[in-house]
Every structure is written in structure tokens, then in C-alpha cells.
Enzyme design. Structure first.
Site, mmCIF file in Angstrom:
data_model
loop_
_atom_site.group_PDB
_atom_site.id
_atom_site.type_symbol
_atom_site.label_atom_id
_atom_site.label_comp_id
_atom_site.label_asym_id
_atom_site.label_seq_id
_atom_site.Cartn_x
_atom_site.Cartn_y
_atom_site.Cartn_z
ATOM 1 C CG HIS A 179 -8.821 -8.333 -17.510
ATOM 2 N ND1 HIS A 179 -8.545 -8.416 -18.577
ATOM 3 C CD2 HIS A 179 -9.964 -8.071 -16.959
ATOM 4 C CE1 HIS A 179 -9.603 -8.362 -19.317
ATOM 5 N NE2 HIS A 179 -10.424 -8.445 -17.904
ATOM 6 C CG HIS A 217 -16.688 -7.069 -16.792
ATOM 7 N ND1 HIS A 217 -16.588 -5.522 -17.340
ATOM 8 C CD2 HIS A 217 -15.552 -7.709 -16.768
ATOM 9 C CE1 HIS A 217 -14.788 -5.972 -16.942
ATOM 10 N NE2 HIS A 217 -14.721 -6.842 -17.427
ATOM 11 C CD GLU A 265 -3.009 1.847 0.437
ATOM 12 O OE1 GLU A 265 -3.253 2.811 -0.235
ATOM 13 O OE2 GLU A 265 -3.283 0.746 -0.081
ATOM 14 C CG HIS A 283 -1.529 2.316 -5.358
ATOM 15 N ND1 HIS A 283 -1.634 2.831 -4.475
ATOM 16 C CD2 HIS A 283 -0.867 2.594 -6.346
ATOM 17 C CE1 HIS A 283 -2.919 3.214 -5.434
ATOM 18 N NE2 HIS A 283 -2.425 2.965 -6.579
ATOM 19 C CG HIS A 322 -8.226 6.073 -5.538
ATOM 20 N ND1 HIS A 322 -7.702 7.107 -6.476
ATOM 21 C CD2 HIS A 322 -7.827 5.169 -5.679
ATOM 22 C CE1 HIS A 322 -6.862 6.962 -5.682
ATOM 23 N NE2 HIS A 322 -6.198 6.163 -5.564
#
Length: 347
Positions: free
Chosen positions: A325, A264, A80, A83, A145
Site C-alpha cells: 500500500h 483517511h 532498522e 534502512h 520523515h
């Protein structure tokens, strides 16, 4: 004139670096989310009240006392914080781009609106990053986000393309075929944006594994659905109070999660049709070499993305393929933005 051109060249190079950095932030963010490390640090912007992940026994004991409900897991906390550090670096680069653009404003075709808009987007992204943690991975916030990150990547890329072209001379006519392709390229961009949003909603609601079979879903071509629950954007009335519900791991019922997943899938089919036809048209009929190249990249990335999507279902979402992906979706966005730029700009 030479000094102006030098500054423009530096700005173009810096914008390309920002594109690479933004792509890295998106892929690392996907890795953090998919490895369940989004709450690796329960506070923001620090981690258990510190700038770095607590290391010493005293700091670890203090973190445990302050956040007894969130025991420190160093591996998740470091993911975290890595990032956050990378996102902060991107913010500083974008701020420097905006300062350079402001300094060179009014000089030739020096752009200003996009760099300043990107600064505003980075500020909003910081707020969304904070709310992602404080609202305990609320799907709407996490999806926004993600989408804001993709939008930042797209706009930095567009700014780079424009800045690069201020240094080059072109003698390309628009042509009737180019004019006719513009609305189709724009449609492709809109369809891709919707599909990325659906993919983000699937991921943030942990719905990717609710249909472990393909082309069926839980043994049915179209299982029972609940669209109201599946796409309810906000589930608490209080915005400022921390919600009691932790969304880590997902909070939707099986029926609602299946609805998200199947939607999706349908979006993937529509995206494949629209972008696939556009790429084939460019490859077979375009006389413009750059457009054919864009069409080839579009088709390659589209096939890769479909293959990754199928593999994620059949192999039950391995982290490497799931991150790939997300990364391939970002690359698809870049090539579709570039295609729209090529079709709408007379250079």
C-alpha cells in the site's frame, strides 16, 4: 560537445538509479515501521553504540548494560540498520548527482537548482531520521520523515525527467486541451499529497486497525470523533528533552484513532474521484499517446491502491499488503508528477 552529452547521459542514468533507490528506501522504511522495528536501535546513527548490530556475546552484554530499557532484538535491529544503510547510500548518490550538475553548470540546459535542493533535503531527512529515534517515534516527526522521503522521490524523478529530455528533441504543441488539463493535474497532485499525509498520520498513530470493518467503522457509519486530539501535532512542550511517552504502538484514544482512520477513508474517496476522473478523461479524449499511457497507468495504480486499502482493512493489516500500500502510493506519486510534467512542459 560529445563529452558534455556523455556526462549528461551519465547524470540521467544516475538520476534514474537514484529514483529506484529512493523508492526502495521508502518501501523498506514502511516495512521497518509496520514490523515495529523503528526503535530496533535506540540510538542514532549507530546501533547500541556500534556501526553494525552487536553480534558477539560481549557486545550484546554491553548493549544490555547501556540500554537496559531496550533489550536487543537482532531481527528488528538489522531491519532498522538496513534502512539506514540504504538511506545513506541514497544520500551519497544524490550528493554525486549534485557534484556532477555543478561541474556541468552553464552547459546548455544542465539543471542545478533541483540537484542542490535535493542535497538540502537529504540533510533534513537525516535529521528527521535521528529525531524519529530520539523522540521515540513521535507521530509528527515520523510523518514528516515519510513525507520528506516522498518529496525526495518526486524531485529526483522530476530531475530525471528533465535531464533525460535535454538529450531529445520534441515537436509537440501544447493545444487547448492540454492547457485546460493543467489545473486538474495540479489539483490531483495536491489531493494525492494530502492523502499520503493522512495515510502517514494513520500509520504513525497506529490507527489502521481501529476500524476493522468496511464500509462501517466499529459497527457505525460515523462513530464518535475527536478531531482536536486526533490531529494535535505536538504533545509535549519540551523539544530538546526526551519525552517520557513512547509512541510505539500508538498513544491516541480509541475515539481519536477512529477519527484519524475515518478521515483517511474520506480522503481516499476524494482522491479516487479526482484522479479517477482525470485518468478517464485522458483515456477517452486525449489525442496524445504519451498522455493516454500516463492515464492508463494512473487508473491501474489507482484501482490497485484502492484494492490494497480495502484488503488491509478486511485482512487486518498483513505486513506484505501494508508495505505494498505504501509502495503503490509512491508509484501513484511518480505517475502524477510525470503527468504534471508532461502537461506543463513544451518540448
Amino acid at each position: 560537445m560529445d563529452s558534455i552529452q556523455g556526462r549528461r547521459g551519465a547524470s540521467a542514468g544516475l538520476m534514474l538509479f537514484a529514483v529506484i533507490l529512493a523508492f526502495a528506501v521508502i518501501t523498506l522504511g514502511a516495512y521497518v515501521r509496520l514490523s515495529d522495528a523503528g526503535l530496533g536501535c535506540p540510538d542514532w546513527p549507530g546501533c547500541y553504540g556500534q556501526v553494525i548490530v552487536p553480534q558477539s556475546p560481549a557486545d550484546i552484554a554491553k548493549a544490555k548494560a547501556v540500554y537496559p530499557e531496550r533489550p536487543l532484538e537482532s531481527s528488528k535491529a538489522w531491519k532498522e540498520m538496513a534502512h539506514r544503510y540504504l538511506a545513506a547510500s541514497l544520500g551519497l548518490v544524490i550528493l554525486w548527482i549534485a557534484l556532477q550538475s555543478w561541474r556541468c553548470r552553464g552547459q546548455g540546459r544542465q539543471q542545478l537548482f533541483l540537484p542542490l535542493s535535493l542535497v538540502a533535503m537529504v540533510i533534513l531527512q537525516g535529521l528527521l531520521g535521528m529525531w524519529t529515534v530520539t523522540l521515540l517515534l513521535k507521530p509528527t516527526v515520523v510523518t514528516l520523515h515519510l513525507l520528506m522521503g516522498m518529496a525526495t522521490l518526486a524531485l529526483v524523478w522530476l530531475a530525471y525527467l528533465r535531464q533525460r529530455d535535454t538529450q531529445q528533441l520534441f515537436s509537440r504543441s501544447s493545444g487547448w486541451r492540454r492547457e485546460r488539463l493543467r489545473p486538474w493535474a495540479l489539483l490531483g497532485l495536491l489531493v494525492l499529497a494530502v492523502q499520503i499525509a493522512l495515510g502517514g498520520w494513520t500509520s504513525t498513530n497506529y490507527a489502521a486497525l481501529h476500524c476493522p470493518d468496511l464500509p462501517l467503522c466499529q459497527g457505525s457509519w460515523w462513530p464518535p470523533t475527536d478531531y482536536e486530539a486526533a490531529f494535535r501535532l505536538w504533545r509535549e512542550d519540551a523539544l530538546l528533552e526526551p519525552p517520557a511517552l513512547n509512541y510505539e504502538g500508538g498513544a491516541l484514544s480509541n475515539q481519536a484513532a477512529v477519527t484519524v482512520h475515518m478521515t483517511h477513508r474520506l480522503g481516499a474517496l476524494v482522491t479516487l474521484m479526482v484522479l479517477g476522473l482525470l485518468s478517464l478523461w485522458l483515456l477517452r479524449r486525449s489525442v496524445d499517446g504519451e498522455l493516454r499511457t500516463s492515464g492508463a497507468w494512473l487508473l491501474l495504480l489507482l484501482v490497485t491502491q484502492v484494492a490494497l486499502g480495502i484488503s488491509n482493512v478486511l485482512l487486518h493489516l498483513p505486513t506484505v499488503l501494508a508495505v505494498a500500500h505504501n509502495g503503490c502510493a509512491a508509484l501513484l506519486l511518480l505517475i502524477v508528477v510525470k503527468l504534471n510534467y508532461q502537461l506543463t512542459t513544451r518540448r
